[in-house]
Motif scaffolding. Structure first.
Motif, PDB file in Angstrom:
ATOM      1  N   GLY A   1       0.794  -1.223   0.000  1.00 28.35           N
ATOM      2  CA  GLY A   1       0.000   0.000   0.000  1.00 28.35           C
ATOM      3  C   GLY A   1       0.823   1.267   0.000  1.00 28.35           C
ATOM      4  O   GLY A   1       0.519   2.237  -0.719  1.00 28.35           O
ATOM      5  N   GLU A   2       1.888   1.297   0.780  1.00 28.25           N
ATOM      6  CA  GLU A   2       2.701   2.505   0.883  1.00 28.25           C
ATOM      7  C   GLU A   2       3.456   2.805  -0.414  1.00 28.25           C
ATOM      8  O   GLU A   2       3.917   3.925  -0.620  1.00 28.25           O
ATOM      9  CB  GLU A   2       3.687   2.362   2.041  1.00 28.25           C
ATOM     10  N   LYS A   3       3.609   1.797  -1.254  1.00 31.54           N
ATOM     11  CA  LYS A   3       4.357   1.976  -2.502  1.00 31.54           C
ATOM     12  C   LYS A   3       3.494   2.550  -3.627  1.00 31.54           C
ATOM     13  O   LYS A   3       4.007   2.897  -4.693  1.00 31.54           O
ATOM     14  CB  LYS A   3       4.962   0.644  -2.940  1.00 31.54           C
ATOM     15  N   LEU A   4       2.179   2.623  -3.405  1.00 31.59           N
ATOM     16  CA  LEU A   4       1.269   3.142  -4.421  1.00 31.59           C
ATOM     17  C   LEU A   4       0.904   4.583  -4.098  1.00 31.59           C
ATOM     18  O   LEU A   4       0.755   4.948  -2.927  1.00 31.59           O
ATOM     19  CB  LEU A   4      -0.010   2.285  -4.492  1.00 31.59           C
ATOM     20  N   SER A   5       0.748   5.386  -5.113  1.00 30.99           N
ATOM     21  CA  SER A   5       0.402   6.792  -4.896  1.00 30.99           C
ATOM     22  C   SER A   5      -1.039   6.924  -4.421  1.00 30.99           C
ATOM     23  O   SER A   5      -1.882   6.068  -4.709  1.00 30.99           O
ATOM     24  CB  SER A   5       0.593   7.587  -6.187  1.00 30.99           C
ATOM     25  N   ASP A   6      -1.307   8.009  -3.696  1.00 29.22           N
ATOM     26  CA  ASP A   6      -2.671   8.256  -3.219  1.00 29.22           C
ATOM     27  C   ASP A   6      -3.635   8.409  -4.391  1.00 29.22           C
ATOM     28  O   ASP A   6      -4.791   7.976  -4.314  1.00 29.22           O
ATOM     29  CB  ASP A   6      -2.697   9.514  -2.349  1.00 29.22           C
TER      30      ASP A   6
ATOM     31  N   LYS B   1      -6.997   6.208  -5.054  1.00 28.60           N
ATOM     32  CA  LYS B   1      -8.283   6.899  -5.143  1.00 28.60           C
ATOM     33  C   LYS B   1      -8.999   6.553  -6.441  1.00 28.60           C
ATOM     34  O   LYS B   1     -10.197   6.239  -6.437  1.00 28.60           O
ATOM     35  CB  LYS B   1      -8.061   8.411  -5.055  1.00 28.60           C
ATOM     36  N   GLU B   2      -8.270   6.591  -7.533  1.00 26.05           N
ATOM     37  CA  GLU B   2      -8.881   6.351  -8.842  1.00 26.05           C
ATOM     38  C   GLU B   2      -9.311   4.901  -9.005  1.00 26.05           C
ATOM     39  O   GLU B   2     -10.381   4.613  -9.555  1.00 26.05           O
ATOM     40  CB  GLU B   2      -7.910   6.742  -9.960  1.00 26.05           C
ATOM     41  N   ILE B   3      -8.496   3.951  -8.533  1.00 19.92           N
ATOM     42  CA  ILE B   3      -8.847   2.529  -8.697  1.00 19.92           C
ATOM     43  C   ILE B   3     -10.030   2.161  -7.810  1.00 19.92           C
ATOM     44  O   ILE B   3     -10.825   1.278  -8.155  1.00 19.92           O
ATOM     45  CB  ILE B   3      -7.622   1.627  -8.397  1.00 19.92           C
ATOM     46  N   THR B   4     -10.168   2.842  -6.660  1.00 20.45           N
ATOM     47  CA  THR B   4     -11.333   2.604  -5.805  1.00 20.45           C
ATOM     48  C   THR B   4     -12.614   3.002  -6.527  1.00 20.45           C
ATOM     49  O   THR B   4     -13.653   2.344  -6.401  1.00 20.45           O
ATOM     50  CB  THR B   4     -11.206   3.386  -4.483  1.00 20.45           C
TER      51      THR B   4
ATOM     52  N   LEU C   1     -12.758 -10.886  -7.951  1.00 16.41           N
ATOM     53  CA  LEU C   1     -13.068  -9.492  -7.634  1.00 16.41           C
ATOM     54  C   LEU C   1     -12.724  -9.178  -6.185  1.00 16.41           C
ATOM     55  O   LEU C   1     -12.173  -8.104  -5.886  1.00 16.41           O
ATOM     56  CB  LEU C   1     -14.551  -9.215  -7.895  1.00 16.41           C
ATOM     57  N   ASP C   2     -13.001 -10.119  -5.272  1.00 18.23           N
ATOM     58  CA  ASP C   2     -12.734  -9.877  -3.847  1.00 18.23           C
ATOM     59  C   ASP C   2     -11.243  -9.700  -3.581  1.00 18.23           C
ATOM     60  O   ASP C   2     -10.853  -8.895  -2.728  1.00 18.23           O
ATOM     61  CB  ASP C   2     -13.281 -11.031  -3.006  1.00 18.23           C
ATOM     62  N   PHE C   3     -10.411 -10.457  -4.290  1.00 19.70           N
ATOM     63  CA  PHE C   3      -8.962 -10.334  -4.079  1.00 19.70           C
ATOM     64  C   PHE C   3      -8.497  -8.914  -4.386  1.00 19.70           C
ATOM     65  O   PHE C   3      -7.815  -8.280  -3.574  1.00 19.70           O
ATOM     66  CB  PHE C   3      -8.203 -11.334  -4.957  1.00 19.70           C
ATOM     67  N   PHE C   4      -8.866  -8.414  -5.550  1.00 14.70           N
ATOM     68  CA  PHE C   4      -8.407  -7.087  -5.948  1.00 14.70           C
ATOM     69  C   PHE C   4      -9.072  -5.991  -5.113  1.00 14.70           C
ATOM     70  O   PHE C   4      -8.435  -4.977  -4.797  1.00 14.70           O
ATOM     71  CB  PHE C   4      -8.668  -6.868  -7.439  1.00 14.70           C
ATOM     72  N   THR C   5     -10.344  -6.206  -4.767  1.00 13.33           N
ATOM     73  CA  THR C   5     -11.021  -5.221  -3.921  1.00 13.33           C
ATOM     74  C   THR C   5     -10.362  -5.155  -2.553  1.00 13.33           C
ATOM     75  O   THR C   5     -10.118  -4.067  -2.010  1.00 13.33           O
ATOM     76  CB  THR C   5     -12.511  -5.579  -3.768  1.00 13.33           C
ATOM     77  N   ALA C   6     -10.072  -6.317  -1.965  1.00 13.57           N
ATOM     78  CA  ALA C   6      -9.406  -6.364  -0.663  1.00 13.57           C
ATOM     79  C   ALA C   6      -8.035  -5.703  -0.738  1.00 13.57           C
ATOM     80  O   ALA C   6      -7.636  -4.957   0.169  1.00 13.57           O
ATOM     81  CB  ALA C   6      -9.270  -7.809  -0.192  1.00 13.57           C
ATOM     82  N   ALA C   7      -7.313  -5.948  -1.822  1.00  6.29           N
ATOM     83  CA  ALA C   7      -5.977  -5.373  -1.968  1.00  6.29           C
ATOM     84  C   ALA C   7      -6.021  -3.850  -2.021  1.00  6.29           C
ATOM     85  O   ALA C   7      -5.228  -3.163  -1.353  1.00  6.29           O
ATOM     86  CB  ALA C   7      -5.311  -5.925  -3.233  1.00  6.29           C
ATOM     87  N   ILE C   8      -6.954  -3.317  -2.788  1.00  8.65           N
ATOM     88  CA  ILE C   8      -7.045  -1.859  -2.918  1.00  8.65           C
ATOM     89  C   ILE C   8      -7.474  -1.220  -1.606  1.00  8.65           C
ATOM     90  O   ILE C   8      -6.892  -0.202  -1.169  1.00  8.65           O
ATOM     91  CB  ILE C   8      -8.014  -1.484  -4.051  1.00  8.65           C
ATOM     92  N   PHE C   9      -8.479  -1.788  -0.947  1.00 10.60           N
ATOM     93  CA  PHE C   9      -8.921  -1.201   0.323  1.00 10.60           C
ATOM     94  C   PHE C   9      -7.857  -1.355   1.403  1.00 10.60           C
ATOM     95  O   PHE C   9      -7.740  -0.498   2.286  1.00 10.60           O
ATOM     96  CB  PHE C   9     -10.240  -1.828   0.769  1.00 10.60           C
TER      97      PHE C   9
END
Length: 241
Positions: A23-28, A32-35, A144-152
């Motif tokens: 998470g810390e390696k990704l820009s805010d 925000k946009e991927i959410t 979908l849950d994997f990627f959703t969990a990762a982003i959140f």
């Protein structure tokens, strides 16, 4: 063997770990946009199941009365309290992982708890898996849950992984009781049930893109009322009209 249930729970665990670590390696801006994209996906999935609806009055009545019951019983507040308790052991192990204030943290965590644990797709998939042994629906949901969990988890931290616990319990119980529940249903009842879940996913999508904070946790009791109301409408009310 509840293969689909296990895969779905593991997808949330792994997604939460992946997002918490990177998470810390990704820009805010990226987060925000991927959410927003996941919010649109949730709304799209909700709409795709709403259109399956067979008895609109039964579905609408189930949503209104179910939400009213949820509000009266303070289901949303109970979920928020549970979300706070979920955060505490993670903070003790890894330290505070989010810069969000308590209100925003709870809002986002409640959103994904409902998305992972109370979606029509997940509940129906668990029933279908227990009754027929076909795990396709839950496996598709796992992606979908994997990627959703990762982003959140990029915003909320490793606490997202813990949501796999209540998700597994709920889906496993549905899997176990599927042989008793499924024979009592009909294709019409299932379609209306999935439509109610679609409304929850649509409302969840609105929360994810910050358009409107619908009381999605308080809407959960509507899932319980969906099939009985569909049955009553079809067998009792319609013949009288």
């Amino acid at each position: 063997m509840p293969t689909g249930v296990i895969i779905n729970a593991l997808s949330v665990v792994l997604g939460g770990i992946f997002g918490g670590f990177f998470g810390e390696k990704l820009s805010d801006n990226f987060k925000k946009e991927i959410t927003l994209i996941f919010g649109v996906c949730s709304m799209g999935m909700g709409i795709s199941t709403i259109v399956l609806m067979k008895n609109m009055p039964a579905v609408v009545f189930a949503i209104i009365l179910g939400t009213a019951i949820g509000l009266l019983l303070h289901v949303g507040e109970m979920v928020k309290t549970g979300a706070t308790y979920m955060q505490k052991p993670i903070n003790q192990l890894f330290g505070k992982q989010t810069e969000l204030d308590a209100k925003e943290f709870q809002a986002q965590l409640v959103t994904i708890i409902v998305l992972f644990c109370a979606s029509g797709t997940g509940i129906y998939g668990s029933l279908d898996s227990g009754m027929t042994g076909d795990h396709t629906i839950l496996i598709a949901k796992s992606i979908l849950d994997f990627f959703t969990a990762a982003i959140f988890a990029c915003n909320l931290g490793y606490v997202v992984s813990i949501i796999a616990l209540p998700q597994f319990v709920i889906f496993f119980l549905l899997f176990i009781f599927a042989k008793a529940i499924f024979p009592l249903t009909s294709p019409v009842m299932i379609a209306d049930f999935k439509a109610v879940g679609g409304f929850l996913m649509l409302a969840t999508g609105f929360r994810m893109v910050n358009i409107k904070q619908f009381p999605t946790a308080d809407m959960i009791p509507a899932m319980v009322l969906a099939m009985p109301f569909s049955y009553l409408w079809t067998t009792v009310i319609l013949p009288m009209l």
